[in-house]
Design an enzyme around this catalytic site. Structure first.
Site, PDB file in Angstrom:
ATOM      1  N   ASP A   1       0.864  -1.187   0.000  1.00  0.00           N
ATOM      2  CA  ASP A   1       0.000   0.000   0.000  1.00  0.00           C
ATOM      3  C   ASP A   1       0.899   1.235   0.000  1.00  0.00           C
ATOM      4  O   ASP A   1       1.655   1.442   0.954  1.00  0.00           O
ATOM      5  CB  ASP A   1      -0.878  -0.044   1.252  1.00  0.00           C
ATOM      6  CG  ASP A   1      -1.998   0.969   1.217  1.00  0.00           C
ATOM      7  OD1 ASP A   1      -2.932   0.847   2.030  1.00  0.00           O
ATOM      8  OD2 ASP A   1      -1.945   1.889   0.378  1.00  0.00           O
ATOM      9  N   MET A   2       0.856   2.009  -1.063  1.00  0.00           N
ATOM     10  CA  MET A   2       1.707   3.209  -1.136  1.00  0.00           C
ATOM     11  C   MET A   2       1.220   4.222  -0.094  1.00  0.00           C
ATOM     12  O   MET A   2       0.021   4.370   0.142  1.00  0.00           O
ATOM     13  CB  MET A   2       1.648   3.826  -2.528  1.00  0.00           C
ATOM     14  CG  MET A   2       2.101   2.899  -3.649  1.00  0.00           C
ATOM     15  SD  MET A   2       3.744   2.178  -3.390  1.00  0.00           S
ATOM     16  CE  MET A   2       4.786   3.641  -3.537  1.00  0.00           C
TER      17      MET A   2
ATOM     18  N   ASP B   1      -3.036   2.549  -5.981  1.00  0.00           N
ATOM     19  CA  ASP B   1      -1.912   2.595  -5.044  1.00  0.00           C
ATOM     20  C   ASP B   1      -1.774   1.317  -4.202  1.00  0.00           C
ATOM     21  O   ASP B   1      -1.125   1.342  -3.144  1.00  0.00           O
ATOM     22  CB  ASP B   1      -2.020   3.824  -4.138  1.00  0.00           C
ATOM     23  CG  ASP B   1      -3.250   3.789  -3.247  1.00  0.00           C
ATOM     24  OD1 ASP B   1      -3.328   4.612  -2.317  1.00  0.00           O
ATOM     25  OD2 ASP B   1      -4.137   2.936  -3.475  1.00  0.00           O
ATOM     26  N   GLU B   2      -2.380   0.238  -4.637  1.00  0.00           N
ATOM     27  CA  GLU B   2      -2.298  -1.017  -3.871  1.00  0.00           C
ATOM     28  C   GLU B   2      -2.041  -2.200  -4.784  1.00  0.00           C
ATOM     29  O   GLU B   2      -2.598  -2.276  -5.890  1.00  0.00           O
ATOM     30  CB  GLU B   2      -3.624  -1.305  -3.168  1.00  0.00           C
ATOM     31  CG  GLU B   2      -3.987  -0.369  -2.050  1.00  0.00           C
ATOM     32  CD  GLU B   2      -5.370  -0.716  -1.515  1.00  0.00           C
ATOM     33  OE1 GLU B   2      -6.307   0.062  -1.803  1.00  0.00           O
ATOM     34  OE2 GLU B   2      -5.514  -1.742  -0.840  1.00  0.00           O
TER      35      GLU B   2
END
Lengths: 399, 81
Positions: A12-13, A106-107
Site C-alpha cells: 500500500d503506497m 496505489d495497492e
C-alpha cells in the site's frame, strides 16, 4: 512459520498522490500538502502525513481542510502522473513474482509463495520488495505479509507509513481475537451495524457465530462473513497477464455550482455519457447495465441502475437509459452537487449489423466521431446540447 | 502555489539511449538552467505521446513537456514559493 501456507504480500503506497507531488517538487517536501480535483468545490483525494497531523483527511472539502490548516498547500491532481508511477511499481514487483495484482492505483497484492527459492524466506523478500519499490520510484510504501489476502491487507495498515507487518499463519487467530469487525476489508458501515445488532462486534465473535444466524440475516453472504471472521480467505492472486479484464467504466463530475435545473443536469449527464462511450470504444466493449449516481448538495449520495437485454455502446443509447433512470427517480429532492455515469456487465463490442439502415448509420457515425475525438482530443466533436453545460461553466467563471 | 503557464518554449536537451534529458529552457527571453529533473512521467493526448518533466531551476520548480508527435516543448506550470 510458513510451511505449506501461502505467503501473500499487500503493498500500500503511503499518501500516494501527495508523496508523488512532494517528490516532484522539493519546495513542498515536509509541508502539509493536499491533492484535490480542479474546481473550488472539490474534495481531498490525498493528504500528506504532515497535513494529516492537523486532522485533514481524504474526502474532506477544501474549506474544511483550510479551516484546520490555513497554510495547507493545495496541488491539483494529475492522474497521468500517478498512473505512470503505478505502472513503474508494477514493473518492479514483477521482478519478484508473476502473480502480481494491481488492486487499485496505489495497492498491489503479490503471491511470493513460490519465489522463496530465488529470493529467500518471505520475511526477507518483503524487505527487498519495499527497497525495490523505493529504488524504482523514490516512494515509501507499507507492506503486510500474511497467509491470505484478507489478513495481508489488514497487516499493511498496522505500521504505516513506510511500515512492515508480518502475521505468521499460527498468529492469525490472535490478531482476530479482539479485532473490531469493521477493520476487516469487505465489512462496510451497513454490515457493521447489522452485525452489531446481533451482538457481533469483534472478528472472533463473527468467526464463532452460528452459520444459521449469519445466513438468515445475510443470505449467502453469511458464509463469507463467517470465513472472514476466522481469517479464511481462499481468493488467489492472479497471474499478472490474467488481470486486465475491466469490469466497469465510469466517470463522475462535481458541478461548479449546485443546481436543480433539469436541462443542465441532463447536459452534464450527456457529457459523462460521451466520456464513458469513448472509453468503451477504446476497450472494444459494450455493456448492458447503466448506473447513474447523484450526490446532493448535502453530500447525500445514491445510485440507480438499469439493465437491458441488448448491448449498449453509443452515447445516445447510454444517455437514453440515464434519462429513463432519471424519470424513475422523479423530481430531485435537493440541488445536485455531483453526477456520475458508469456502465457494467461489459461484453465484447457488438459488431452486429443492424437491419434498420438508420441504426447502422448511427453506429458508424458514433465510431467516426470517436476516432476523431481520439485523434484531436476529447470533445473535439460533441453533441450540441453539451454547449448548455459549457456555457453555464463559462458564465460562472466570468462572474 | 502552482501557476498555470501553458506556453511554448525552447529547450536544450540531450537525447540519448532512448532517454530525453532537458538541460536548459528559454522562456520570455530568459535562460533557465535545469539544476535537477525531479520527476518524469508520460501521458497521451489523442495519438500524441507527451513526455513530462518536473525540473528545479533557481529556487523554483517548473513542469515542462515534450510532444513526441510535433517535437514541440511547452512550459505547463511553475511553482514559486
Amino acid at each position: 512459520m510458513w510451511n505449506d501456507a501461502k505467503a501473500i504480500v499487500h503493498l500500500d503506497m503511503d499518501a500516494y498522490f501527495a508523496s508523488i507531488e512532494q517528490l516532484s517538487n522539493p519546495l513542498i517536501r515536509g509541508k502539509p500538502v493536499i491533492v484535490t480535483g480542479k474546481g473550488p468545490r472539490t474534495v481531498i483525494a490525498t493528504a500528506s502525513y504532515e497535513a494529516r497531523k492537523y486532522g485533514i483527511e481524504t474526502g474532506m472539502t477544501l474549506i474544511q481542510a483550510e479551516r484546520l490548516c490555513p497554510h495547507v498547500m493545495r496541488v491539483v491532481g494529475n492522474p497521468a502522473k500517478y498512473l505512470y508511477t503505478t505502472l513503474k511499481i508494477r514493473e518492479a514487483l514483477l521482478h519478484f513474482s508473476d502473480r502480481v495484482e494491481l488492486y487499485s492505483i496505489d495497492e498491489f497484492f503479490l503471491d511470493i509463495t513460490l519465489s522463496q527459492s530465488l529470493f529467500g524466506p518471505p520475511e526477507e523478500m518483503v524487505e527487498k520488495i519495499k527497497n525495490k519499490v523505493r529504488e524504482a520510484t523514490g516512494l515509501p510504501c507499507s507492506c503486510g505479509l500474511a497467509p491470505s489476502k484478507l489478513i495481508a491487507k489488514l497487516a499493511s495498515k498496522m505500521n504505516k507509513p513506510d511500515g512492515l507487518a508480518i502475521i505468521h499463519p499460527e498468529k492469525v487467530a490472535d490478531i482476530l481475537k479482539d479485532l473490531p469487525i469493521e477493520k476487516l476489508h469487505g465489512i462496510g458501515e451497513k454490515t457493521r451495524k447489522n452485525l452489531s445488532h446481533l451482538g457481533i462486534t469483534k472478528a472472533s465473535e463473527l468467526g464463532h457465530a452460528p452459520l444459521s444466524l449469519l445466513t438468515s440475516h445475510f443470505g449467502v453472504y453469511g458464509y463469507m462473513l463467517k470465513s472472514m471472521g476466522k481469517g479464511i480467505d481462499n481468493s488467489s492472486v492472479p497471474y499478472h497477464w490474467e488481470q486486465g479484464e475491466i469490469k466497469s467504466i465510469g466517470h463522475s463530475y462535481t458541478l461548479p455550482f449546485d443546481t436543480s435545473d433539469p436541462e443542465l443536469i441532463k447536459s452534464y449527464i450527456l457529457m459523462l455519457c460521451q466520456k464513458v462511450t469513448t472509453r468503451l470504444r477504446r476497450e472494444e466493449k459494450s455493456s448492458r447495465t447503466v448506473v447513474l449516481t447523484i450526490r446532493y448538495n448535502d453530500f447525500e449520495t445514491f445510485s440507480r441502475q438499469r439493465t437491458v437485454d441488448y448491448l449498449l455502446d453509443t452515447i445516445y443509447e447510454i444517455y437514453h437509459i440515464c434519462l429513463k433512470i432519471l424519470q424513475r427517480i422523479g423530481k430531485l429532492a435537493k440541488p445536485v452537487r455531483l453526477l456520475g455515469v458508469s456502465v457494467t456487465s461489459l461484453a465484447e463490442e457488438s459488431r452486429q449489423l443492424y437491419l434498420l439502415e438508420k441504426l447502422e448509420e448511427e453506429k458508424k457515425l458514433n465510431r467516426a466521431i470517436g476516432e476523431i475525438n481520439d485523434k484531436f482530443g476529447e470533445f473535439a466533436i460533441k453533441p450540441a446540447s453539451l454547449l448548455l453545460s459549457e456555457e453555464f461553466e463559462h458564465q460562472r467563471a466570468v462572474k | 502555489m502552482y501557476t498555470i503557464i501553458d506556453e511554448p518554449i525552447l529547450v536544450g536537451a540531450i537525447f540519448s539511449s532512448g532517454k530525453v534529458i532537458p538541460r536548459f529552457f528559454i522562456w520570455n527571453r530568459r535562460k533557465y538552467q535545469v539544476e535537477e529533473v525531479t520527476y518524469f512521467w508520460r501521458s497521451k493526448i489523442g495519438v500524441a505521446q507527451i513526455l513530462h518533466f518536473a525540473v528545479a531551476s533557481y529556487g523554483s520548480v517548473y513542469e515542462i513537456s515534450y510532444n513526441l508527435k510535433t517535437s514541440n516543448w511547452h512550459l505547463e506550470k511553475v511553482y514559486v514559493e
